[in-house]
Design a protein around this motif. Structure first.
Motif, PDB file in Angstrom:
ATOM      1  N   SER A  44     -68.366  72.000  89.343  1.00  0.00           N
ATOM      2  CA  SER A  44     -68.588  72.463  87.969  1.00  0.00           C
ATOM      3  C   SER A  44     -69.486  71.532  87.165  1.00  0.00           C
ATOM      4  N   GLY A  45     -69.780  70.331  87.698  1.00  0.00           N
ATOM      5  CA  GLY A  45     -70.693  69.425  87.016  1.00  0.00           C
ATOM      6  C   GLY A  45     -70.045  68.254  86.320  1.00  0.00           C
ATOM      7  N   LYS A  46     -68.755  68.048  86.530  1.00  0.00           N
ATOM      8  CA  LYS A  46     -68.033  66.984  85.823  1.00  0.00           C
ATOM      9  C   LYS A  46     -68.593  65.604  86.162  1.00  0.00           C
ATOM     10  N   SER A  47     -68.681  65.305  87.448  1.00  0.00           N
ATOM     11  CA  SER A  47     -69.174  63.988  87.855  1.00  0.00           C
ATOM     12  C   SER A  47     -70.649  63.811  87.510  1.00  0.00           C
ATOM     13  N   THR A  48     -71.414  64.888  87.617  1.00  0.00           N
ATOM     14  CA  THR A  48     -72.841  64.816  87.259  1.00  0.00           C
ATOM     15  C   THR A  48     -73.007  64.497  85.781  1.00  0.00           C
ATOM     16  N   LEU A  49     -72.147  65.087  84.940  1.00  0.00           N
ATOM     17  CA  LEU A  49     -72.204  64.787  83.508  1.00  0.00           C
ATOM     18  C   LEU A  49     -71.918  63.309  83.270  1.00  0.00           C
ATOM     19  N   LEU A  50     -70.923  62.770  83.956  1.00  0.00           N
ATOM     20  CA  LEU A  50     -70.605  61.354  83.798  1.00  0.00           C
ATOM     21  C   LEU A  50     -71.779  60.478  84.219  1.00  0.00           C
ATOM     22  N   LEU A  51     -72.394  60.809  85.354  1.00  0.00           N
ATOM     23  CA  LEU A  51     -73.537  60.034  85.842  1.00  0.00           C
ATOM     24  C   LEU A  51     -74.733  60.159  84.896  1.00  0.00           C
ATOM     25  N   ALA A  52     -74.968  61.357  84.373  1.00  0.00           N
ATOM     26  CA  ALA A  52     -76.099  61.568  83.467  1.00  0.00           C
ATOM     27  C   ALA A  52     -75.915  60.806  82.160  1.00  0.00           C
ATOM     28  N   VAL A  53     -74.704  60.831  81.622  1.00  0.00           N
ATOM     29  CA  VAL A  53     -74.422  60.110  80.384  1.00  0.00           C
ATOM     30  C   VAL A  53     -74.574  58.609  80.592  1.00  0.00           C
TER      31      VAL A  53
END
Length: 365
Positions: A44-53
């Motif tokens: 769903s993109g949870k870890s990607t959001l953390l990495l992007a932030v």
């Protein structure tokens, strides 16, 4: 607790992989001293959001603002990264002692030997691994290694700590013990935290705010009670544990009370939908009460049905009953109640639930 100051915000954040969008976040923010949990299905993109932030993956659009300053240059990114910590699912420890692992971030930041020793010993003690200071990181158990990883992240005393499913590989007793210690330390330090988790009970217990993600975007956010009891759509309702989701048509609507026709049966609910409107009726299993005889006027519940137990399955301290009421209804009962009522598949029972226990979501088609 009221959170007033937004310390980090994201606008129109977009991440692509091979030309395919994997993250599209119009808006996301973090307030000082709060604990935010990111939940959602795999992919769903949870870890990607953390990495992007954290500026650890490239983005094709959007901006990150930290304490009023846009993180838009190498120097700004470097300065921001020095003020935050991130803990991953797998403890990424150096091949040295626990003490030196915890001290590593402080050494990079040029802290004095006195400050380093004080900080390292303080967080080793807080995470209950003070006795492991001289042990090789290679000789730690999974729980010990994650405690060392957390101690290292906290030792630099970051303004925000990001946690990417740090407990998912641990057994339940170890996981519970570490999350209790983490919650206590966050209260003591007032450090802001954002955590990705698949454990809804963990999110409920620790969070001030829950953010639900699906298909690379945020579909709902709010307090734990808001998200769990007032999901914004059918997907969120299903994901947060509303195991009964019934499609129906509003047969009556008057002064905030609805009667919804579901498979020829009528369900009373609270809501404001027009007659003839298609809706989903969502009911949490813990709100369904099981009786052996019709409760008649002995219950305040407006919804009482005759049902047959179709299936029984174990859920730790509870048993899940799948009932046929003319529609499928799910209820949880304790093992004590299960034994006392002598429940078994094929038995006739009378489930009931209040109109206020029904969350109504208008169909958007």
């Amino acid at each position: 607790m009221t959170f007033k100051e937004t310390i980090l915000s994201v606008d129109n954040l977009k991440v692509e992989l091979g030309g395919v969008s994997i993250l599209d976040i119009p808006s996301f923010f973090i307030c000082e001293k709060e604990f935010v949990s990111l939940i959602g299905p795999n992919g769903s993109g949870k870890s990607t959001l953390l990495l992007a932030v954290n500026c650890l993956v490239s983005r094709v659009g959007g901006r990150i603002v930290y304490r009023g300053k846009v993180v838009d240059s190498r120097d700004a990114t470097f300065d921001f990264r020095r003020k935050v910590s991130m803990v991953f699912q797998e403890p990424l420890l150096f091949d040295t002692t626990v003490y030196k692992n915890v001290a590593s971030g402080l050494k990079i930041r040029g802290k004095s030997s006195g400050v380093i020793r004080e900080r390292v010993m303080r967080y080793l003690k807080w995470f209950n691994i003070e006795h492991l200071a001289d042990r090789s990181a290679r000789k730690l158990s999974g729980g010990e290694a994650q405690r060392a990883s957390l101690a290292r992240a906290f030792a630099i005393e970051p303004e925000i700590i990001f946690l990417d499913e740090p407990f998912s590989a641990l057994d339940p007793p170890t996981r519970n013990a570490i999350t209790e210690d983490l919650a206590k330390i966050l209260r003591e330090t007032d450090i802001t935290a954002v955590m990705v988790t698949h454990d809804q009970s963990e999110a409920l217990r620790m969070s001030n705010r829950i953010v639900v993600m699906n298909s690379g975007t945020i579909v709902q956010e709010g307090t734990p009670l808001e998200v769990m009891h007032n999901p914004s759509n059918e997907f969120v309702a299903s994901f947060v544990g509303m195991e009964t989701i019934l499609e129906g048509v509003v047969a009556k609507s008057s002064e905030g009370v609805l009667t919804v026709s579901v498979s020829g049966m009528e369900i009373d609910a609270m809501g404001d939908c027009p007659r003839g409107g298609k809706v989903f009726c969502c009911i949490r299993p813990e709100n369904v009460i099981i009786e052996l005889v019709h409760p008649d006027d002995l219950t305040s519940a407006r919804n009482v049905f005759s049902a047959e137990i179709m299936e029984i399955s174990s859920l730790g301290p509870f048993l899940k009953l799948t009932l046929d009421c003319g529609f499928t209804l799910v209820s949880y009962v304790t093992r004590e109640a299960f034994a006392m009522l002598d429940l078994k598949e094929g038995k006739q029972v009378f489930p009931s639930f209040k109109a206020t226990a029904v969350h109504v979501i208008p169909c958007r088609w």
